[in-house]
Design a protein around this motif. Structure first.
Motif, PDB file in Angstrom:
ATOM      1  N   VAL A   1       0.857  -1.173   0.000  1.00 64.23           N
ATOM      2  CA  VAL A   1       0.000   0.000   0.000  1.00 64.23           C
ATOM      3  C   VAL A   1       0.899   1.229   0.000  1.00 64.23           C
ATOM      4  CG1 VAL A   1      -1.711   1.304   1.325  1.00 64.23           C
ATOM      5  CG2 VAL A   1      -1.816  -1.206   1.251  1.00 64.23           C
ATOM      6  N   VAL A   2       0.635   2.152  -0.911  1.00 63.37           N
ATOM      7  CA  VAL A   2       1.399   3.390  -0.976  1.00 63.37           C
ATOM      8  C   VAL A   2       0.444   4.541  -0.713  1.00 63.37           C
ATOM      9  CG1 VAL A   2       2.866   4.890  -2.364  1.00 63.37           C
ATOM     10  CG2 VAL A   2       3.009   2.401  -2.654  1.00 63.37           C
ATOM     11  N   GLU A   3       0.706   5.252   0.381  1.00 63.27           N
ATOM     12  CA  GLU A   3      -0.090   6.434   0.718  1.00 63.27           C
ATOM     13  C   GLU A   3       0.638   7.664   0.196  1.00 63.27           C
ATOM     14  OE1 GLU A   3      -0.686   6.553   4.966  1.00 63.27           O
ATOM     15  OE2 GLU A   3      -0.933   4.383   5.020  1.00 63.27           O
ATOM     16  N   ARG A   4      -0.121   8.592  -0.334  1.00 62.74           N
ATOM     17  CA  ARG A   4       0.447   9.855  -0.809  1.00 62.74           C
ATOM     18  C   ARG A   4      -0.306  11.000  -0.138  1.00 62.74           C
ATOM     19  NH1 ARG A   4       0.641   6.367  -5.133  1.00 62.74           N
ATOM     20  NH2 ARG A   4       2.708   6.073  -5.995  1.00 62.74           N
ATOM     21  N   PRO A   5       0.093  11.345   1.089  1.00 59.16           N
ATOM     22  CA  PRO A   5      -0.640  12.414   1.791  1.00 59.16           C
ATOM     23  C   PRO A   5      -0.447  13.765   1.104  1.00 59.16           C
ATOM     24  CG  PRO A   5       1.300  11.758   3.037  1.00 59.16           C
ATOM     25  CD  PRO A   5       1.198  10.826   1.875  1.00 59.16           C
ATOM     26  N   ILE A   6      -1.448  14.600   1.232  1.00 58.66           N
ATOM     27  CA  ILE A   6      -1.353  15.956   0.711  1.00 58.66           C
ATOM     28  C   ILE A   6      -0.552  16.770   1.711  1.00 58.66           C
ATOM     29  CG2 ILE A   6      -2.662  18.025   0.116  1.00 58.66           C
ATOM     30  CD1 ILE A   6      -4.968  16.127  -0.689  1.00 58.66           C
ATOM     31  N   VAL A   7       0.478  17.418   1.212  1.00 56.84           N
ATOM     32  CA  VAL A   7       1.333  18.218   2.091  1.00 56.84           C
ATOM     33  C   VAL A   7       1.239  19.685   1.698  1.00 56.84           C
ATOM     34  CG1 VAL A   7       2.970  16.366   2.594  1.00 56.84           C
ATOM     35  CG2 VAL A   7       3.359  17.807   0.624  1.00 56.84           C
ATOM     36  N   GLU A   8       1.389  20.529   2.700  1.00 55.25           N
ATOM     37  CA  GLU A   8       1.386  21.964   2.439  1.00 55.25           C
ATOM     38  C   GLU A   8       2.682  22.314   1.717  1.00 55.25           C
ATOM     39  OE1 GLU A   8       1.609  26.009   5.066  1.00 55.25           O
ATOM     40  OE2 GLU A   8       0.370  24.375   5.838  1.00 55.25           O
ATOM     41  N   THR A   9       2.565  22.960   0.580  1.00 54.83           N
ATOM     42  CA  THR A   9       3.752  23.305  -0.187  1.00 54.83           C
ATOM     43  C   THR A   9       4.128  24.761   0.048  1.00 54.83           C
ATOM     44  OG1 THR A   9       2.442  23.868  -2.128  1.00 54.83           O
ATOM     45  CG2 THR A   9       3.242  21.599  -1.972  1.00 54.83           C
ATOM     46  N   GLY A  10       5.314  25.101  -0.350  1.00 54.26           N
ATOM     47  CA  GLY A  10       5.825  26.454  -0.183  1.00 54.26           C
ATOM     48  C   GLY A  10       7.337  26.402  -0.106  1.00 54.26           C
ATOM     49  N   GLU A  11       7.945  27.520   0.076  1.00 55.09           N
ATOM     50  CA  GLU A  11       9.400  27.600   0.168  1.00 55.09           C
ATOM     51  C   GLU A  11       9.808  27.525   1.638  1.00 55.09           C
ATOM     52  OE1 GLU A  11      13.131  27.478  -0.255  1.00 55.09           O
ATOM     53  OE2 GLU A  11      11.880  27.442  -2.058  1.00 55.09           O
ATOM     54  N   PRO A  12      10.373  26.381   2.078  1.00 54.25           N
ATOM     55  CA  PRO A  12      10.673  26.187   3.505  1.00 54.25           C
ATOM     56  C   PRO A  12      11.646  27.222   4.090  1.00 54.25           C
ATOM     57  CG  PRO A  12      10.957  24.139   2.284  1.00 54.25           C
ATOM     58  CD  PRO A  12      10.695  25.212   1.288  1.00 54.25           C
ATOM     59  N   LEU A  13      12.673  27.586   3.340  1.00 59.01           N
ATOM     60  CA  LEU A  13      13.640  28.555   3.864  1.00 59.01           C
ATOM     61  C   LEU A  13      12.985  29.920   4.051  1.00 59.01           C
ATOM     62  CD1 LEU A  13      16.479  29.006   4.836  1.00 59.01           C
ATOM     63  CD2 LEU A  13      17.185  29.428   2.474  1.00 59.01           C
TER      64      LEU A  13
END
Length: 188
Positions: A129-141
């Motif tokens: 089983v492969v889960e692909r959670p939705i992650v908040e994107t953006g520029e971490p630095l």
């Protein structure tokens, strides 16, 4: 997600081609610093051993063992002809792969190997089983710097605390000493 996992190993690669800009910092201070901060936020335990090697100041690898027996390998490079920013975490219950460039996460769970008979042949198949959670994107630095500015303006605590930053810098100095310092020659 990580506090619930029994982490066995972590590998983080931050690799890329030579820079088109002047940079006097070695690869450990310029690139590995980010991954060491990530590693220490994932494993809340003391480092019991550390070893590091480098190919001059443009490619370095550091290996860590923690008090809880988990291990980690960080590699940073400015000589790799492909830009890679990846983290792989192996736990007893899953494997987590993070691609920092695409800002994606895959969690591989419940691997089921089995033998299947089809048309008189026995074949092996392996499903997981492969889960692909939705992650908040953006520029971490950018977010980290904004957190610092907000903390300076409001007196709140930044995302990266001064104590965490000092711990990262102390370990970076150990990595630099182990990997980048000139070896001592022994007279015959």
């Amino acid at each position: 997600m990580v506090p619930d996992l029994d982490v066995v190993a972590i590998e983080i690669d931050r690799l890329g081609p030579p820079l088109d800009r002047d940079n006097e910092d070695n690869v450990v201070m310029d690139l590995m610093i980010h991954d060491l901060d990530i590693l220490l936020s994932l494993i809340d335990d003391d480092v019991t051993s550390l070893s590091a090697v480098a190919h001059d100041d443009r490619h370095a690898t550091a290996q860590f063992k923690f008090e809880n027996d988990s291990v980690a390998t960080l590699t940073a490079s400015r000589v790799t002809q492909q830009k890679i920013r990846q983290l792989s975490l192996t736990a007893l219950s899953c494997r987590v792969n993070v691609d920092f460039i695409s800002q994606s996460v895959e969690i591989h769970r419940r691997s089921f190997p089995e033998y299947v008979e089809a048309d008189g042949d026995i074949r092996h198949r392996h499903e997981s089983v492969v889960e692909r959670p939705i992650v908040e994107t953006g520029e971490p630095l950018k977010a980290e710097l904004a957190s610092f500015v907000e903390a300076a303006e409001t007196g709140t605590e930044p995302v990266v605390t001064p104590e965490a930053a000092l711990e990262v810098l102390a370990l970076l100095q150990e990595i630099e000493a182990d990997a980048l310092e000139e070896p001592q020659t022994v007279a015959p």
